[in-house]
Every structure is written in structure tokens, then in C-alpha cells.
Design a protein around this motif. Structure first.
Motif, PDB file in Angstrom:
ATOM      1  N   GLY A  82     -14.673 -15.030   7.406  1.00 24.04           N
ATOM      2  CA  GLY A  82     -14.425 -13.967   6.092  1.00 24.04           C
ATOM      3  C   GLY A  82     -13.010 -15.352   5.751  1.00 24.04           C
ATOM      4  N   GLU A  83     -14.267 -16.164   5.240  1.00 27.16           N
ATOM      5  CA  GLU A  83     -13.424 -17.275   4.916  1.00 27.16           C
ATOM      6  C   GLU A  83     -13.674 -17.369   3.926  1.00 27.16           C
ATOM      7  OE1 GLU A  83     -14.104 -20.675   7.057  1.00 27.16           O
ATOM      8  OE2 GLU A  83     -12.535 -20.183   8.801  1.00 27.16           O
ATOM      9  N   ALA A  84     -15.317 -16.704   3.490  1.00 28.00           N
ATOM     10  CA  ALA A  84     -15.668 -16.870   2.423  1.00 28.00           C
ATOM     11  C   ALA A  84     -16.614 -15.828   2.178  1.00 28.00           C
ATOM     12  CB  ALA A  84     -17.002 -18.159   1.886  1.00 28.00           C
ATOM     13  N   GLY A  85     -17.088 -15.471   0.930  1.00 28.25           N
ATOM     14  CA  GLY A  85     -17.680 -14.173   0.442  1.00 28.25           C
ATOM     15  C   GLY A  85     -17.119 -13.377  -0.087  1.00 28.25           C
ATOM     16  N   ARG A  86     -17.310 -12.392  -0.592  1.00 31.23           N
ATOM     17  CA  ARG A  86     -16.389 -11.090  -1.548  1.00 31.23           C
ATOM     18  C   ARG A  86     -16.152 -10.066  -0.637  1.00 31.23           C
ATOM     19  NH1 ARG A  86     -20.746  -9.894  -6.254  1.00 31.23           N
ATOM     20  NH2 ARG A  86     -21.567 -12.325  -7.081  1.00 31.23           N
ATOM     21  N   LEU A  87     -14.934  -9.869  -1.449  1.00 28.53           N
ATOM     22  CA  LEU A  87     -14.390  -8.334  -0.827  1.00 28.53           C
ATOM     23  C   LEU A  87     -14.168  -7.360  -1.618  1.00 28.53           C
ATOM     24  CD1 LEU A  87     -11.726  -7.636   1.416  1.00 28.53           C
ATOM     25  CD2 LEU A  87     -10.767  -8.454  -0.167  1.00 28.53           C
ATOM     26  N   HIS A  88     -14.551  -6.065  -1.295  1.00 29.10           N
ATOM     27  CA  HIS A  88     -14.617  -4.859  -2.038  1.00 29.10           C
ATOM     28  C   HIS A  88     -13.444  -4.001  -0.936  1.00 29.10           C
ATOM     29  CE1 HIS A  88     -18.158  -6.191  -4.083  1.00 29.10           C
ATOM     30  NE2 HIS A  88     -18.613  -6.442  -2.449  1.00 29.10           N
ATOM     31  N   VAL A  89     -12.694  -3.589  -2.807  1.00 30.22           N
ATOM     32  CA  VAL A  89     -11.325  -2.700  -2.529  1.00 30.22           C
ATOM     33  C   VAL A  89     -11.672  -2.273  -3.492  1.00 30.22           C
ATOM     34  CG1 VAL A  89      -9.102  -2.946  -2.656  1.00 30.22           C
ATOM     35  CG2 VAL A  89     -10.326  -5.028  -1.841  1.00 30.22           C
ATOM     36  N   GLY A  90     -11.723  -0.567  -3.070  1.00 29.65           N
ATOM     37  CA  GLY A  90     -11.362   0.496  -3.453  1.00 29.65           C
ATOM     38  C   GLY A  90     -10.072   1.539  -3.799  1.00 29.65           C
ATOM     39  N   VAL A  91      -9.718   1.253  -5.091  1.00 28.98           N
ATOM     40  CA  VAL A  91      -8.271   1.939  -5.694  1.00 28.98           C
ATOM     41  C   VAL A  91      -8.748   2.819  -6.480  1.00 28.98           C
ATOM     42  CG1 VAL A  91      -5.985   1.237  -6.935  1.00 28.98           C
ATOM     43  CG2 VAL A  91      -7.758  -0.720  -5.118  1.00 28.98           C
ATOM     44  N   PRO A  92      -8.408   4.403  -6.224  1.00 26.74           N
ATOM     45  CA  PRO A  92      -8.700   5.183  -6.501  1.00 26.74           C
ATOM     46  C   PRO A  92      -7.964   5.375  -7.694  1.00 26.74           C
ATOM     47  CG  PRO A  92      -6.780   5.709  -5.048  1.00 26.74           C
ATOM     48  CD  PRO A  92      -7.315   3.972  -5.016  1.00 26.74           C
ATOM     49  N   THR A  93      -8.017   5.187  -9.514  1.00 22.66           N
ATOM     50  CA  THR A  93      -8.125   5.330 -10.389  1.00 22.66           C
ATOM     51  C   THR A  93      -6.289   6.346 -10.750  1.00 22.66           C
ATOM     52  OG1 THR A  93      -9.144   7.458 -11.607  1.00 22.66           O
ATOM     53  CG2 THR A  93     -10.278   4.970 -11.083  1.00 22.66           C
ATOM     54  N   THR A  94      -5.936   6.719  -9.946  1.00 21.02           N
ATOM     55  CA  THR A  94      -4.580   6.986 -10.594  1.00 21.02           C
ATOM     56  C   THR A  94      -3.919   6.249  -9.889  1.00 21.02           C
ATOM     57  OG1 THR A  94      -4.595   8.143  -8.321  1.00 21.02           O
ATOM     58  CG2 THR A  94      -5.807  10.186  -9.977  1.00 21.02           C
ATOM     59  N   LEU A  95      -3.864   5.208  -8.936  1.00 24.29           N
ATOM     60  CA  LEU A  95      -3.570   4.175  -8.990  1.00 24.29           C
ATOM     61  C   LEU A  95      -3.517   3.314  -9.835  1.00 24.29           C
ATOM     62  CD1 LEU A  95      -3.463   3.586  -5.236  1.00 24.29           C
ATOM     63  CD2 LEU A  95      -1.118   5.630  -6.817  1.00 24.29           C
ATOM     64  N   ASN A  97      -3.761   3.301 -12.868  1.00 23.74           N
ATOM     65  CA  ASN A  97      -2.801   3.935 -14.197  1.00 23.74           C
ATOM     66  C   ASN A  97      -1.694   3.683 -14.054  1.00 23.74           C
ATOM     67  OD1 ASN A  97      -5.335   3.963 -15.667  1.00 23.74           O
ATOM     68  ND2 ASN A  97      -5.568   5.870 -15.054  1.00 23.74           N
ATOM     69  N   GLY A  98      -0.879   3.805 -12.375  1.00 24.12           N
ATOM     70  CA  GLY A  98       0.229   3.860 -12.248  1.00 24.12           C
ATOM     71  C   GLY A  98       0.844   1.731 -12.121  1.00 24.12           C
ATOM     72  N   PHE A  99       1.313   2.023 -10.799  1.00 20.68           N
ATOM     73  CA  PHE A  99       2.078   1.025 -10.823  1.00 20.68           C
ATOM     74  C   PHE A  99       1.030  -0.198 -10.251  1.00 20.68           C
ATOM     75  CE2 PHE A  99       1.661   2.321  -6.672  1.00 20.68           C
ATOM     76  CZ  PHE A  99       1.462   1.533  -5.958  1.00 20.68           C
ATOM     77  N   LEU A 100       0.383   0.002  -9.888  1.00 19.50           N
ATOM     78  CA  LEU A 100      -1.165  -1.321  -9.643  1.00 19.50           C
ATOM     79  C   LEU A 100      -1.887  -2.276 -11.006  1.00 19.50           C
ATOM     80  CD1 LEU A 100      -2.753  -0.148  -6.632  1.00 19.50           C
ATOM     81  CD2 LEU A 100      -0.854  -2.147  -7.142  1.00 19.50           C
ATOM     82  N   ALA A 101      -1.053  -1.116 -12.124  1.00 21.39           N
ATOM     83  CA  ALA A 101      -2.263  -1.272 -13.680  1.00 21.39           C
ATOM     84  C   ALA A 101      -2.164  -3.036 -13.855  1.00 21.39           C
ATOM     85  CB  ALA A 101      -1.654  -0.386 -15.083  1.00 21.39           C
ATOM     86  N   GLU A 102      -1.115  -3.259 -13.950  1.00 19.94           N
ATOM     87  CA  GLU A 102      -1.004  -4.792 -13.684  1.00 19.94           C
ATOM     88  C   GLU A 102      -1.187  -5.717 -13.467  1.00 19.94           C
ATOM     89  OE1 GLU A 102      -0.175  -8.006 -16.235  1.00 19.94           O
ATOM     90  OE2 GLU A 102       0.244  -5.650 -17.166  1.00 19.94           O
ATOM     91  N   PRO A 103      -1.046  -5.798 -12.129  1.00 20.30           N
ATOM     92  CA  PRO A 103      -1.929  -6.408 -10.959  1.00 20.30           C
ATOM     93  C   PRO A 103      -3.112  -6.404 -10.884  1.00 20.30           C
ATOM     94  CG  PRO A 103      -0.294  -5.111  -9.351  1.00 20.30           C
ATOM     95  CD  PRO A 103      -0.555  -5.046 -11.146  1.00 20.30           C
ATOM     96  N   VAL A 104      -4.198  -5.238 -11.072  1.00 20.93           N
ATOM     97  CA  VAL A 104      -5.160  -4.937 -11.055  1.00 20.93           C
ATOM     98  C   VAL A 104      -5.572  -5.816 -12.594  1.00 20.93           C
ATOM     99  CG1 VAL A 104      -7.231  -3.510 -11.601  1.00 20.93           C
ATOM    100  CG2 VAL A 104      -5.521  -3.053  -9.883  1.00 20.93           C
ATOM    101  N   LYS A 105      -4.932  -5.852 -13.534  1.00 20.44           N
ATOM    102  CA  LYS A 105      -5.471  -6.146 -15.040  1.00 20.44           C
ATOM    103  C   LYS A 105      -6.172  -7.466 -14.683  1.00 20.44           C
ATOM    104  CE  LYS A 105      -4.107  -6.841 -19.732  1.00 20.44           C
ATOM    105  NZ  LYS A 105      -3.302  -6.841 -20.713  1.00 20.44           N
ATOM    106  N   ARG A 106      -4.686  -8.427 -13.392  1.00 19.60           N
ATOM    107  CA  ARG A 106      -4.454  -9.740 -13.897  1.00 19.60           C
ATOM    108  C   ARG A 106      -5.772 -10.307 -12.577  1.00 19.60           C
ATOM    109  NH1 ARG A 106       1.147 -10.806 -13.097  1.00 19.60           N
ATOM    110  NH2 ARG A 106       1.174  -8.945 -11.469  1.00 19.60           N
ATOM    111  N   TYR A 107      -6.185  -8.761 -11.516  1.00 23.74           N
ATOM    112  CA  TYR A 107      -7.348  -9.801 -10.973  1.00 23.74           C
ATOM    113  C   TYR A 107      -8.359 -10.307 -11.294  1.00 23.74           C
ATOM    114  CZ  TYR A 107     -10.365  -8.960  -7.142  1.00 23.74           C
ATOM    115  OH  TYR A 107     -11.302  -9.585  -5.870  1.00 23.74           O
ATOM    116  N   ARG A 108      -8.876  -8.760 -12.723  1.00 26.14           N
ATOM    117  CA  ARG A 108     -10.273  -9.285 -13.570  1.00 26.14           C
ATOM    118  C   ARG A 108      -9.785 -10.363 -14.102  1.00 26.14           C
ATOM    119  NH1 ARG A 108      -9.896  -2.131 -14.294  1.00 26.14           N
ATOM    120  NH2 ARG A 108     -10.786  -1.916 -12.486  1.00 26.14           N
ATOM    121  N   GLU A 109      -8.956 -10.445 -14.745  1.00 29.43           N
ATOM    122  CA  GLU A 109      -8.805 -12.089 -15.276  1.00 29.43           C
ATOM    123  C   GLU A 109      -9.134 -12.758 -14.831  1.00 29.43           C
ATOM    124  OE1 GLU A 109      -5.032 -11.479 -17.468  1.00 29.43           O
ATOM    125  OE2 GLU A 109      -5.561  -9.390 -18.790  1.00 29.43           O
ATOM    126  N   GLN A 110      -8.808 -13.131 -13.462  1.00 32.75           N
ATOM    127  CA  GLN A 110      -9.233 -14.362 -13.228  1.00 32.75           C
ATOM    128  C   GLN A 110     -10.705 -14.141 -12.590  1.00 32.75           C
ATOM    129  OE1 GLN A 110      -6.255 -14.622  -9.542  1.00 32.75           O
ATOM    130  NE2 GLN A 110      -4.653 -14.966 -11.231  1.00 32.75           N
TER     131      GLN A 110
END
Length: 110
Positions: A82-95, A97-110
Motif C-alpha cells: 500500500g505504499e504505491a499505486g492508486r486508491l479509488h474512492v467513491g463519493v456520492p454526488t450529493t456529498l 455538492n455539499g461540504f466535500l465540494a471544496e476538498p474534492v475540487k482541490r484533490y482533482r486539481e492536484q
């Protein structure tokens, strides 16, 4: 492996010591390899060996292959731990659009 060690040390005894095996074992394996390939990899002398041109090319290419194998083993081990590779996280779109919108946006930008 033995051929690379002999090529590095230019001496069967020193190569055997570096590999932790007997000189006769290294000598027998090199002889069998040369017979299988139908070429001489080394010219043997009292004080050591000299690598033939065919031996130089063989050792160079085998060394590259060993480096690739080492990299593959380390990469697979890191992924397995688990020191390398990809991590796939599923987040419902309803979340998202709410309080996770900003962290998800920053993650995608990085």
C-alpha cells in the motif's frame, strides 16, 4: 548472476566469495553457460579472467535485465504494502455538492 559477478571481479574466486558460493560452483555454471550459448564469455588466465567481446555484451544486457527485475520486484512489493499505486474512492454526488465540494475540487486539481 555468476557471469555478472565474474565480469565485475575478473576472478572466479573473488566472484564466488561475493556470491557466497564455492569457486567450483561458479566455474561449473560459467562453463555450462558457455557451452549452452556456444561462445566463450571469458578467457581464463593464472591471475584471473578477461571478458571476451561476446561476454561484455552478454553481461551488459543481463545486468540491464537484472536491474529491471529488481525494479519490478520493488514496485510490486510497494504496491502490495500500500505504499504505491492508486486508491479509488467513491463519493456520492450529493456529498460532493455539499461540504466535500471544496476538498474534492482541490484533490482533482492536484
Amino acid at each position: 548472476m555468476q557471469a555478472v559477478a565474474v565480469g565485475e571481479h575478473l576472478n572466479f574466486r573473488h566472484a564466488a566469495a561475493a556470491l557466497g558460493v564455492t569457486q567450483s560452483s561458479v566455474s561449473a555454471r560459467i562453463k555450462a553457460l558457455e557451452e549452452t550459448l556456444g561462445i566463450r564469455l571469458f578467457e581464463r588466465h593464472h591471475r584471473g579472467v578477461r571478458v571476451t567481446e561476446a561476454g561484455r555484451v552478454f553481461i551488459e544486457q543481463v545486468s540491464e535485465g537484472l536491474e529491471q527485475l529488481d525494479h519490478a520486484v520493488k514496485s510490486a512489493g510497494a504496491i502490495g504494502k500500500g505504499e504505491a499505486g492508486r486508491l479509488h474512492v467513491g463519493v456520492p454526488t450529493t456529498l460532493t455538492n455539499g461540504f466535500l465540494a471544496e476538498p474534492v475540487k482541490r484533490y482533482r486539481e492536484q
